[in-house]
Design a protein around this motif. Structure first.
Motif, short mmCIF file in Angstrom:
data_model
loop_
_atom_site.label_atom_id
_atom_site.label_comp_id
_atom_site.label_asym_id
_atom_site.label_seq_id
_atom_site.Cartn_x
_atom_site.Cartn_y
_atom_site.Cartn_z
N HIS A 204 0.83 -1.21 0.00
CA HIS A 204 0.00 0.00 0.00
C HIS A 204 0.87 1.26 0.00
O HIS A 204 0.59 2.21 -0.75
N TYR A 208 0.91 4.01 -2.83
CA TYR A 208 0.54 5.36 -2.39
C TYR A 208 1.59 6.39 -2.82
O TYR A 208 1.25 7.47 -3.30
N GLN A 238 -9.31 7.83 -2.94
CA GLN A 238 -9.02 6.41 -2.77
C GLN A 238 -8.97 5.68 -4.10
O GLN A 238 -8.09 4.86 -4.34
N THR A 241 -5.68 6.22 -5.93
CA THR A 241 -4.59 5.46 -5.31
C THR A 241 -4.62 4.01 -5.73
O THR A 241 -3.58 3.39 -5.95
N GLN A 242 -5.81 3.46 -5.88
CA GLN A 242 -5.93 2.06 -6.26
C GLN A 242 -5.65 1.83 -7.74
O GLN A 242 -5.08 0.83 -8.15
#
Length: 245
Positions: A204, A208, A238, A241-242
């Motif tokens: 992550h 990120y 979000q 970021t994914q």
């Protein structure tokens, strides 16, 4: 990538001996004027960046292998702790003083988040040397951590600043905590660019941070965590970021 020489001193020496076929970037970025900001945020993905200076000495000082950071500065951190202990503080008290490990990361976050228009030669050049080059060449493995020579210079004013607000016996521990925060920040930063995460947390963090470089460069400034992005309102969406690859 060249095997065992990839990030070692051999590569450092080889880069210094290259023929000067690339113009010295530091002397040129200042002339970009108001176009600098757009230019510097168009990353070039390569494990090597351009030569900075014509002088081999100054060029050498800009190149740093990642393991030099803990090797040089962790002994200084231990020395700072031992100083405060010799002055009468217990380990539990040192632990409380050491909790300012996040101070360095907060300071860096604020500096990176602050926006300016770099439309002057000097402003462009200074920004490029401090951080701009990393956005232009985010995968340059020898310029991912802060050079020890520059860190040593900055340590003197920071030590004196801590002395203003702390007692003689607590100054070493507080300074050591901030220095340890710097070490954590730099080696984590290197890992997020060149490491291979094996668990969800590190995966992550890598996603990120690379999102900050390649998708939304005005958000997601945090490196070791997203905490300061939440505090200062720069948390990226979000979904972005994914989805960022």
């Amino acid at each position: 990538m060249e095997g065992g020489w990839s990030w070692g001193w051999g590569k450092r020496t080889r880069r210094l001996s290259r023929l000067r076929q690339v113009a010295m970037v530091v002397g040129l970025v200042g002339h970009l004027g108001e176009s600098y900001d757009e230019w510097v945020h168009q990353p070039i993905v390569s494990n090597e960046g351009p030569r900075f200076f014509e002088s081999d000495f100054w060029e050498f000082l800009t190149l740093t292998v990642w393991w030099a950071i803990p090797t040089i500065w962790l002994p200084v951190v231990c020395w700072c702790i031992s100083m405060s202990i010799r002055m009468g503080h217990t380990l539990s008290e040192i632990g409380l003083l050491f909790s300012n490990v996040w101070l360095y990361q907060c300071i860096v976050f604020i500096l990176l988040k602050k926006k300016k228009k770099y439309n002057l030669y000097r402003g462009n050049t200074i920004h490029y040397l401090i951080h701009g080059f990393h956005h232009k060449h985010p995968m340059d493995g020898l310029r991912l951590v802060f050079p020890p020579a520059a860190t040593a210079i900055l340590c003197f004013p920071f030590w004196n600043l801590v002395r203003i607000f702390a007692t003689p016996s607590t100054t070493p521990a507080i300074f050591g905590g901030s220095l340890f925060g710097y070490v954590m920040y730099d080696i984590t930063h290197y890992y997020l660019h060149h490491g291979k995460p094996s668990n969800d947390v590190s995966k992550h963090l890598k996603r990120y941070h690379l999102n900050h470089h390649f998708c939304i460069q005005d958000k997601g400034f945090g490196v070791t965590s997203s905490m300061w992005d939440k505090v200062f309102g720069t948390l990226p969406p979000q979904k972005t970021t994914q989805d960022c690859k």
